[in-house]
Design a protein around this motif. Structure first.
Motif, PDB file in Angstrom:
ATOM      1  N   CYS A  57       0.864  -1.177   0.000  1.00  0.00           N
ATOM      2  CA  CYS A  57       0.000   0.000   0.000  1.00  0.00           C
ATOM      3  C   CYS A  57       0.901   1.227   0.000  1.00  0.00           C
ATOM      4  O   CYS A  57       1.683   1.408   0.941  1.00  0.00           O
ATOM      5  N   GLY A  58       0.811   2.023  -1.059  1.00  0.00           N
ATOM      6  CA  GLY A  58       1.626   3.225  -1.112  1.00  0.00           C
ATOM      7  C   GLY A  58       3.106   2.952  -1.165  1.00  0.00           C
ATOM      8  O   GLY A  58       3.907   3.740  -0.654  1.00  0.00           O
ATOM      9  N   THR A  79      -4.427  -0.753   4.714  1.00  0.00           N
ATOM     10  CA  THR A  79      -3.987   0.603   4.399  1.00  0.00           C
ATOM     11  C   THR A  79      -2.491   0.729   4.651  1.00  0.00           C
ATOM     12  O   THR A  79      -1.873  -0.125   5.281  1.00  0.00           O
ATOM     13  N   SER A  85      -3.292   5.281   1.026  1.00  0.00           N
ATOM     14  CA  SER A  85      -3.492   4.187   0.074  1.00  0.00           C
ATOM     15  C   SER A  85      -4.244   3.084   0.788  1.00  0.00           C
ATOM     16  O   SER A  85      -3.939   2.757   1.938  1.00  0.00           O
ATOM     17  N   GLU A  99      -8.065  -2.197  -5.193  1.00  0.00           N
ATOM     18  CA  GLU A  99      -7.558  -0.894  -4.765  1.00  0.00           C
ATOM     19  C   GLU A  99      -8.736   0.065  -4.644  1.00  0.00           C
ATOM     20  O   GLU A  99      -9.617   0.102  -5.511  1.00  0.00           O
ATOM     21  N   GLN A 104      -7.806   8.107  -2.151  1.00  0.00           N
ATOM     22  CA  GLN A 104      -7.171   9.222  -2.844  1.00  0.00           C
ATOM     23  C   GLN A 104      -7.980  10.503  -2.747  1.00  0.00           C
ATOM     24  O   GLN A 104      -7.566  11.535  -3.260  1.00  0.00           O
TER      25      GLN A 104
END
Length: 240
Positions: A57-58, A79, A85, A99, A104
């Motif tokens: 995530c991210g 997360t 994210s 996702e 966002q």
């Protein structure tokens, strides 16, 4: 008169020696010509157990924020550390990973952000507040049909801060309830709109509007708040 042992004729000894040689040769031939077991080409090794892919995530490892089971299927909200994210994993690991677009939009996700309802179409709603006041919320659906989960991809927006799931139409499928201000002619997010009455608008799982409630002074006036519980008789045509 002296007697002596009778000597074996030389021809008989020669015949015995030849017979012994032939016998030994036959035994050696049998030994050399016997079938030999085939040597194995290689030893088969057991296949390596599959390794579940790491969900990120991210750009970093995900952390589990919330989890539920719906219709016997585990659903986990994942997360990154900052909450920018987010993904949802459906089914046992590695499962199917979706996702989320709402992450966002600046929403704050927590352990109460995941809500699921079983039924003819098992459904999960991921929702989060935006801003410090918690008066604005976004939500996103995951819906199962025929055992296959899908993400419709349409985020829902509630400027009165309340999004919930409930089978309003009593058809065995949950509906999305969005509580918003009825501020026609006034821009959303302005003090004038925030002071306007609120109503609950109901959407089916395809995103089609089913109807709206009458206007209320505050979201807490709706039945079941903050998890709103409406029935078909609560609905009427939405204001234009």
């Amino acid at each position: 008169m002296r007697t002596s042992a009778a000597r074996t004729p030389r021809s008989a000894l020669l015949t015995a020696v030849l017979a012994a040689v032939v016998t030994l040769g036959a035994i050696a031939a049998v030994f050399l010509l016997r079938p030999r077991p085939e040597e194995p080409v290689g030893v088969a090794e057991p296949a390596a157990a599959p390794v579940s892919p790491v969900v990120t995530c991210g750009g970093g490892p995900c952390r589990q924020l919330a989890a539920m089971t719906v219709g016997g299927t585990p659903v986990v909200l994942l997360t990154d550390a900052a909450g920018g994210s987010a993904r949802v994993r459906v089914g046992p690991e590695p499962g199917t990973v979706f996702e989320l677009s709402v992450a966002q939009l600046g929403v704050r996700l927590d352990q109460n952000s995941l809500r699921c309802i079983d039924g003819a179409a098992p459904t999960c709603l991921v929702r989060g507040d935006v801003g410090d006041r918690g008066t604005t919320a976004y939500g996103e659906l995951l819906v199962a049909s025929g055992g296959v989960w899908r993400a419709p991809g349409k985020p829902y927006f509630a400027d009165a801060g309340t999004l919930s799931l409930y089978d309003v139409t009593a058809d065995g499928r949950p509906d999305v309830i969005v509580v918003r201000h009825d501020c026609r002619g006034v821009e959303t997010g302005t003090p004038e709109c925030d002071a306007a009455p609120v109503l609950g608008q109901v959407y089916d799982l395809t995103g089609k509007s089913v109807g709206c409630t009458r206007r209320y002074t505050a979201p807490s006036d709706l039945r079941g708040w903050p998890d709103i519980r409406l029935t078909r008789t609560d609905l009427r045509t939405c204001p234009g």
